[in-house]
Write an enzyme that holds these catalytic residues in place. Structure first.
Site, PDB file in Angstrom:
ATOM      1  N   MET A   1     -50.814  62.636 -19.233  1.00 20.73           N
ATOM      2  CA  MET A   1     -49.450  62.059 -19.831  1.00 20.73           C
ATOM      3  C   MET A   1     -48.514  63.028 -19.116  1.00 20.73           C
ATOM      4  O   MET A   1     -48.567  63.700 -17.865  1.00 20.73           O
ATOM      5  CB  MET A   1     -49.553  63.117 -21.247  1.00 20.73           C
ATOM      6  CG  MET A   1     -50.104  62.010 -22.646  1.00 20.73           C
ATOM      7  SD  MET A   1     -48.443  61.141 -23.053  1.00 20.73           S
ATOM      8  CE  MET A   1     -49.762  59.847 -24.118  1.00 20.73           C
ATOM      9  N   CYS A   2     -47.111  62.801 -19.726  1.00 26.16           N
ATOM     10  CA  CYS A   2     -45.966  63.569 -18.842  1.00 26.16           C
ATOM     11  C   CYS A   2     -45.096  64.227 -19.933  1.00 26.16           C
ATOM     12  O   CYS A   2     -45.557  64.335 -21.260  1.00 26.16           O
ATOM     13  CB  CYS A   2     -45.186  62.517 -18.133  1.00 26.16           C
ATOM     14  SG  CYS A   2     -46.204  61.417 -16.922  1.00 26.16           S
ATOM     15  N   ARG A   3     -44.097  64.794 -19.652  1.00 23.62           N
ATOM     16  CA  ARG A   3     -43.101  65.184 -20.510  1.00 23.62           C
ATOM     17  C   ARG A   3     -41.896  64.647 -19.988  1.00 23.62           C
ATOM     18  O   ARG A   3     -41.639  64.628 -18.831  1.00 23.62           O
ATOM     19  CB  ARG A   3     -43.037  66.820 -20.463  1.00 23.62           C
ATOM     20  CG  ARG A   3     -44.424  67.308 -21.008  1.00 23.62           C
ATOM     21  CD  ARG A   3     -44.439  67.474 -22.354  1.00 23.62           C
ATOM     22  NE  ARG A   3     -45.382  66.379 -22.748  1.00 23.62           N
ATOM     23  CZ  ARG A   3     -45.594  66.136 -23.982  1.00 23.62           C
ATOM     24  NH1 ARG A   3     -45.151  66.771 -25.051  1.00 23.62           N
ATOM     25  NH2 ARG A   3     -46.392  65.017 -24.295  1.00 23.62           N
TER      26      ARG A   3
END
Length: 266
Positions: A1-3
């Site tokens: 995932m990322c932010r």
């Protein structure tokens, strides 16, 4: 995932005020996110895009390594100001050789884009949607990852004149139909409007004081942060959140009972 995080404001804001200074800002989320459901460290690149006064085409600063390792970024963020910004830190789905080209935000013309998630069954699952794109648009993709292709699908709609939110909603549904087990939290902006989707991960917004912030997670613990329900389309301007609408898939798109992407964070 990322932010990722985006904001639009009535006045220019230093990048560092919302990315670096907050206790749990994007800078810290690179190594210590608090609400990330998949993955733990976002060290596979980062980027920030911003709009300068009077220029509709945003500038970008991207790197292939972790945000905390870039000794120039905090100085840059201290002096660069903008009313509209999109920034992201990346946890790659799979190893790749595209370096900073794979880091959000992606850009074309007046638009900036980021993808927090992963496409299930990549790359085969998106073969059919990709086949519907003009060859020159496929060849112009910045990187060879799932986020870049999702961006190409969205960009094709924007170039045809579709409104920001409509194009985003249609792209999410198209990708979800082709790859049902996907996480599709997307952010796109044009310098004055933000459109965002929740599809499998967290999204929050903070409105007030002449600006709206839309982010994967709050950068502080102040009251006022609102969590966006899953499968929702959000649009916002500096005046506030203008709409929250249902983004549920059409009936023929199934919901998976398990998430095989869980061990493959993006």
């Amino acid at each position: 995932m990322c932010r990722h995080i985006a904001w639009v404001a009535a006045r220019e804001v230093p990048l560092g005020e919302l990315l670096v200074a907050p206790e749990h800002g994007l800078y810290r989320q690179a190594w210590a996110p608090r609400r990330q459901r998949y993955g733990t460290v976002n060290a596979d690149g980062f980027g920030v895009g911003w709009y300068a006064a009077g220029d509709p085409v945003p500038a970008r600063y991207r790197r292939a390594g972790p945000l905390w390792a870039d000794l120039s970024f905090t100085d840059l963020a201290r002096v660069v100001r903008s009313r509209a910004v999109l920034a992201a830190v990346r946890d790659a789905t799979a190893p790749g050789a595209d370096a900073e080209a794979a880091a959000a935000p992606f850009a074309s013309g007046p638009w900036l884009f980021s993808h927090n998630g992963a496409v299930g069954g990549w790359p085969g699952s998106l073969a059919a949607p990709a086949a519907g794109l003009p060859p020159e648009e496929l060849l112009a993709m910045e990187a060879r990852n799932d986020s870049a292709l999702v961006w190409a699908l969205l960009l094709h709609r924007l170039r045809r004149g579709e409104a920001l939110a409509r194009a985003l909603a249609a792209t999410v549904r198209e990708v979800a139909a082709a790859a049902p087990v996907s996480r599709l939290n997307l952010l796109v902006m044009d310098g004055s409007t933000i459109a965002a989707s929740t599809w499998g991960d967290s999204l929050w917004y903070l409105a007030g004081s002449g600006r709206v912030v839309v982010a994967s997670e709050p950068y502080d613990d102040r009251p006022g942060w609102c969590e966006v329900p899953d499968r929702t389309l959000l649009t916002a301007t500096a005046a506030g959140v203008t709409s929250l609408s249902d983004l549920s898939e059409p009936a023929h798109v199934r919901r998976a009972s398990a998430d095989p992407l869980e061990e493959s964070p993006a």
